[in-house]
Write a protein that holds these residues in place. Sequence first.
Motif, short mmCIF file in Angstrom:
data_model
loop_
_atom_site.label_atom_id
_atom_site.label_comp_id
_atom_site.label_asym_id
_atom_site.label_seq_id
_atom_site.Cartn_x
_atom_site.Cartn_y
_atom_site.Cartn_z
N MET A 6 -3.86 9.54 -7.94
CA MET A 6 -3.99 8.22 -7.34
C MET A 6 -3.64 8.22 -5.85
O MET A 6 -3.58 7.16 -5.23
CB MET A 6 -3.07 7.23 -8.07
N LEU A 7 -3.45 9.38 -5.29
CA LEU A 7 -3.02 9.46 -3.90
C LEU A 7 -4.22 9.47 -2.95
O LEU A 7 -5.23 10.13 -3.20
CB LEU A 7 -2.18 10.71 -3.67
N PRO A 8 -4.10 8.76 -1.83
CA PRO A 8 -5.20 8.71 -0.85
C PRO A 8 -5.12 9.90 0.10
O PRO A 8 -4.16 10.66 0.11
CB PRO A 8 -4.91 7.41 -0.10
N LYS A 9 -6.15 10.04 0.93
CA LYS A 9 -6.13 11.01 2.01
C LYS A 9 -5.52 10.34 3.22
O LYS A 9 -6.01 9.33 3.70
CB LYS A 9 -7.54 11.50 2.32
N PHE A 10 -4.44 10.92 3.73
CA PHE A 10 -3.70 10.30 4.83
C PHE A 10 -4.31 10.61 6.19
O PHE A 10 -4.84 11.70 6.42
CB PHE A 10 -2.26 10.78 4.83
N THR A 11 -4.17 9.65 7.08
CA THR A 11 -4.37 9.90 8.51
C THR A 11 -2.99 10.08 9.12
O THR A 11 -1.97 9.85 8.45
CB THR A 11 -5.09 8.72 9.18
N ASN A 13 -0.26 18.00 3.20
CA ASN A 13 -1.14 17.24 4.08
C ASN A 13 -1.05 17.72 5.53
O ASN A 13 -2.06 17.76 6.25
CB ASN A 13 -0.81 15.75 4.01
N SER A 40 3.41 6.31 -6.97
CA SER A 40 2.50 7.30 -7.56
C SER A 40 3.08 8.70 -7.47
O SER A 40 3.00 9.49 -8.43
CB SER A 40 1.14 7.25 -6.86
N TYR A 64 0.84 -1.21 0.00
CA TYR A 64 0.00 0.00 0.00
C TYR A 64 0.87 1.25 0.00
O TYR A 64 0.67 2.16 -0.82
CB TYR A 64 -0.91 -0.02 1.22
N TYR A 65 1.85 1.29 0.89
CA TYR A 65 2.71 2.47 0.98
C TYR A 65 3.67 2.55 -0.19
O TYR A 65 4.01 3.64 -0.66
CB TYR A 65 3.46 2.47 2.31
N THR A 104 -1.17 6.60 9.06
CA THR A 104 -0.67 6.17 7.76
C THR A 104 0.47 7.05 7.26
O THR A 104 1.39 6.59 6.59
CB THR A 104 -1.81 6.16 6.72
N ILE A 128 1.88 4.15 -3.05
CA ILE A 128 1.78 5.60 -2.87
C ILE A 128 3.09 6.27 -3.28
O ILE A 128 3.10 7.29 -3.97
CB ILE A 128 1.44 5.95 -1.41
#
Length: 271
Positions: free
Chosen positions: A54-59, A86, A46, A39-40, A62, A43
């Motif tokens: 294609m990038l997710p929203k980070f917590t 972020n 990407s 998963y990482y 993560t 990222i």
Amino acid sequence: MSHGSPVFKALFDPDKFHEGTTLATESRLEVPFPEDDPYYMSILCSILHMRRDMLPKFTTTTMKEFAKLCDKYDCGLAVKLFLDHNISVSLPNTTETMLKEYLDIVVTLHYAEAVELIANLLVYHSTKALISRLHGRDSLELDALLAMIELTRLRARREIDIHIDSTFDDLSTQGDECSRFDETCKSTIHRTFSLMEQLKEDRLRPKTAEGCSLEDLLRSMKSVRLHDPHGLDDCEYGCEDADGLRQYDAAFYRKADQIRMLVKSTRFSMV
């Protein structure tokens, strides 16, 4: 990927490793990374390939794990814009706990400017001792920064404590001098009582300000008003009237600015 990471650059160098030699003669190369989370790693790929869509929203969690991967492959600079964005969008509404997590991230990736910014925010917004949160972390760099932040925070709060004590002493001295002339004079007594009540209400005194941040204390110092308490009149021996209390208001205001300058002048450079 070689442009974004010295590790990948060495890996794909045709004169150093098998992967580089293979890539030099073939158009496709599959490289296994069994120790890394897919998963990482996806990222990271990407970002390095400019696929921001294609990038997710980070917590926070993560982001910390992703930072560890970036540190492993020495590509912190390549992902800096993404992580900076972020973190920066979260700072206005972030919590003290999140600030500490962000500090961990920017220390891991050696983002010096972000370290200064977040360290300053922790000085102002921490409500509990940071020293107690050191538990033998892997990062001595982070421990040293947390200790420095805590010392700066304690020094600033001590400056407030000293200023309040000196104000009490000054008012008490005035009261002693006045009572020598007229024991019935209550002007300074009322003034001192009013000051103590306001300090108590505003929770300025650090010793009793549990759960109160430095930012809260400094704002309270800016709002101290001692020049208009009820029942303060000049006595015949020259006690200052209510207008004379303005000097104390101004002194609290100036002291708050001095403490902010003290914090601002502190450099939270990485070890």
